[in-house]
Design a protein around this motif. Sequence first.
Motif, PDB file in Angstrom:
ATOM      1  N   UNK A  69     -53.162  -5.421  26.041  1.00  0.00           N
ATOM      2  CA  UNK A  69     -53.829  -5.038  27.285  1.00  0.00           C
ATOM      3  C   UNK A  69     -54.541  -3.696  27.179  1.00  0.00           C
ATOM      4  N   UNK A  70     -54.272  -2.945  26.123  1.00  0.00           N
ATOM      5  CA  UNK A  70     -54.872  -1.615  25.961  1.00  0.00           C
ATOM      6  C   UNK A  70     -56.287  -1.740  25.396  1.00  0.00           C
ATOM      7  N   UNK A  71     -57.198  -1.016  26.018  1.00  0.00           N
ATOM      8  CA  UNK A  71     -58.572  -0.908  25.540  1.00  0.00           C
ATOM      9  C   UNK A  71     -58.819   0.572  25.244  1.00  0.00           C
ATOM     10  N   UNK A  72     -59.192   0.880  24.032  1.00  0.00           N
ATOM     11  CA  UNK A  72     -59.338   2.264  23.600  1.00  0.00           C
ATOM     12  C   UNK A  72     -60.799   2.680  23.754  1.00  0.00           C
ATOM     13  N   UNK A  73     -61.011   3.757  24.510  1.00  0.00           N
ATOM     14  CA  UNK A  73     -62.361   4.135  24.910  1.00  0.00           C
ATOM     15  C   UNK A  73     -62.739   5.512  24.377  1.00  0.00           C
ATOM     16  N   UNK A  74     -64.042   5.736  24.285  1.00  0.00           N
ATOM     17  CA  UNK A  74     -64.551   7.079  24.018  1.00  0.00           C
ATOM     18  C   UNK A  74     -64.415   7.928  25.275  1.00  0.00           C
ATOM     19  N   UNK A  75     -64.515   9.240  25.110  1.00  0.00           N
ATOM     20  CA  UNK A  75     -64.363  10.136  26.254  1.00  0.00           C
ATOM     21  C   UNK A  75     -65.468   9.934  27.286  1.00  0.00           C
ATOM     22  N   UNK A  76     -66.653   9.581  26.846  1.00  0.00           N
ATOM     23  CA  UNK A  76     -67.749   9.231  27.755  1.00  0.00           C
ATOM     24  C   UNK A  76     -67.794   7.711  27.863  1.00  0.00           C
ATOM     25  N   UNK A  77     -67.291   7.201  28.969  1.00  0.00           N
ATOM     26  CA  UNK A  77     -67.167   5.751  29.109  1.00  0.00           C
ATOM     27  C   UNK A  77     -67.581   5.318  30.510  1.00  0.00           C
ATOM     28  N   UNK A  78     -68.433   4.341  30.595  1.00  0.00           N
ATOM     29  CA  UNK A  78     -68.876   3.803  31.878  1.00  0.00           C
ATOM     30  C   UNK A  78     -67.952   2.643  32.270  1.00  0.00           C
ATOM     31  N   UNK A  79     -67.315   2.773  33.420  1.00  0.00           N
ATOM     32  CA  UNK A  79     -66.404   1.740  33.909  1.00  0.00           C
ATOM     33  C   UNK A  79     -67.132   0.764  34.825  1.00  0.00           C
ATOM     34  N   UNK A  80     -67.965   1.292  35.695  1.00  0.00           N
ATOM     35  CA  UNK A  80     -68.753   0.472  36.616  1.00  0.00           C
ATOM     36  C   UNK A  80     -69.995   1.257  36.986  1.00  0.00           C
ATOM     37  N   UNK A  81     -70.826   0.693  37.849  1.00  0.00           N
ATOM     38  CA  UNK A  81     -72.016   1.413  38.288  1.00  0.00           C
ATOM     39  C   UNK A  81     -71.647   2.744  38.932  1.00  0.00           C
ATOM     40  N   UNK A  82     -70.489   2.796  39.578  1.00  0.00           N
ATOM     41  CA  UNK A  82     -70.103   3.985  40.347  1.00  0.00           C
ATOM     42  C   UNK A  82     -69.173   4.927  39.596  1.00  0.00           C
ATOM     43  N   UNK A  83     -68.534   4.457  38.532  1.00  0.00           N
ATOM     44  CA  UNK A  83     -67.448   5.210  37.896  1.00  0.00           C
ATOM     45  C   UNK A  83     -67.699   5.408  36.410  1.00  0.00           C
ATOM     46  N   UNK A  84     -67.438   6.629  35.941  1.00  0.00           N
ATOM     47  CA  UNK A  84     -67.487   6.893  34.508  1.00  0.00           C
ATOM     48  C   UNK A  84     -66.576   8.071  34.178  1.00  0.00           C
ATOM     49  N   UNK A  85     -66.226   8.191  32.915  1.00  0.00           N
ATOM     50  CA  UNK A  85     -65.365   9.285  32.473  1.00  0.00           C
ATOM     51  C   UNK A  85     -66.175  10.317  31.706  1.00  0.00           C
ATOM     52  N   UNK A  86     -65.661  11.522  31.695  1.00  0.00           N
ATOM     53  CA  UNK A  86     -66.234  12.611  30.906  1.00  0.00           C
ATOM     54  C   UNK A  86     -65.108  13.332  30.173  1.00  0.00           C
TER      55      UNK A  86
END
Length: 299
Positions: A184-201
């Motif tokens: 169930x784990x998805x490993x992401x980069x620090x800059x990741x787009x989750x949806x049109x409204x949400x992203x990580x930095x």
Amino acid sequence: MAVEHMRSWQIGDVTVARLVELWKFTDHINMTIADAEPEEVIAMDWLHPHYATPDGQQIMNFQGFVVQTPTMNVMLDTCIGNGRDRAYDVFRNLDTSFIEDLGTLGLKPDDIDVVLCTHLHFDHVGWNTYWDGKEWAPTFPNARYLFGQTEYDAWEEMRRHEDHGLHDVRHLADSVDPIVRRGLAHFIDANHRISDELWTEPSHGHSPGHIHLCIESRGERGVITGDLMHHPIQTALPSRPARFDMDTAQGIATRTGFVEKYRDSGVLVIGAHFADPTAGWIRSEGEGTRFFGIGLEGS
């Protein structure tokens, strides 16, 4: 008990709701700022009475957030969790209403589409799992669990060594490993787009791959800090060393950059550990900055 402490905020079409696990936890200020003393807290009138006690102790919450967009339900950080063996008594063998509180939002664990962990400290991953009577199982079985790749790799390396310093690793076995084993784990980069409204930095420093969540919808913006800061006093003193930052210098650089970026920006800042008011704005005051919680004088 926690239901009465729930709050929510609207950012365009996105709703952020707070689920509190430990309410108004008090401790010496140097548990957040390593070289701070109560006298500094007492002198900052704006911290009282919501964020500090009269004798200069800090007040903070342990809490997670449900972020609902028009297309998905996101659980941001999952607190400590029930029935855990932890290093400190206050966090050990909790029996809280976290999942019941989720139900007051009209959501079941099955309704969560994404679990995002800003980092992998024990108080941000606990409810990733629950004890089903036989083993630690995923609390949110239909969700993609997003873990930062850099973060995960660093913790894997850390638990290969005997000396973990201030950072206990026992929570990985009950709150992270079961998610990884089940795919169930998805490993992401620090800059990741989750949806049109949400992203990580990226906001590394508190931990090696720490990230925070940015929100934008209908021209309104918000940010949920994770542990790049723990207490509103750090909006005024971002360059002071934080005790639990795994990289002290990087933590200072992250906080000072964050305060500079969001000061007077109008972006709603939601502090992951901030007591009530948890949400507000970083604004200039005189030659410095401070946090203006929603509903407080001057906000």
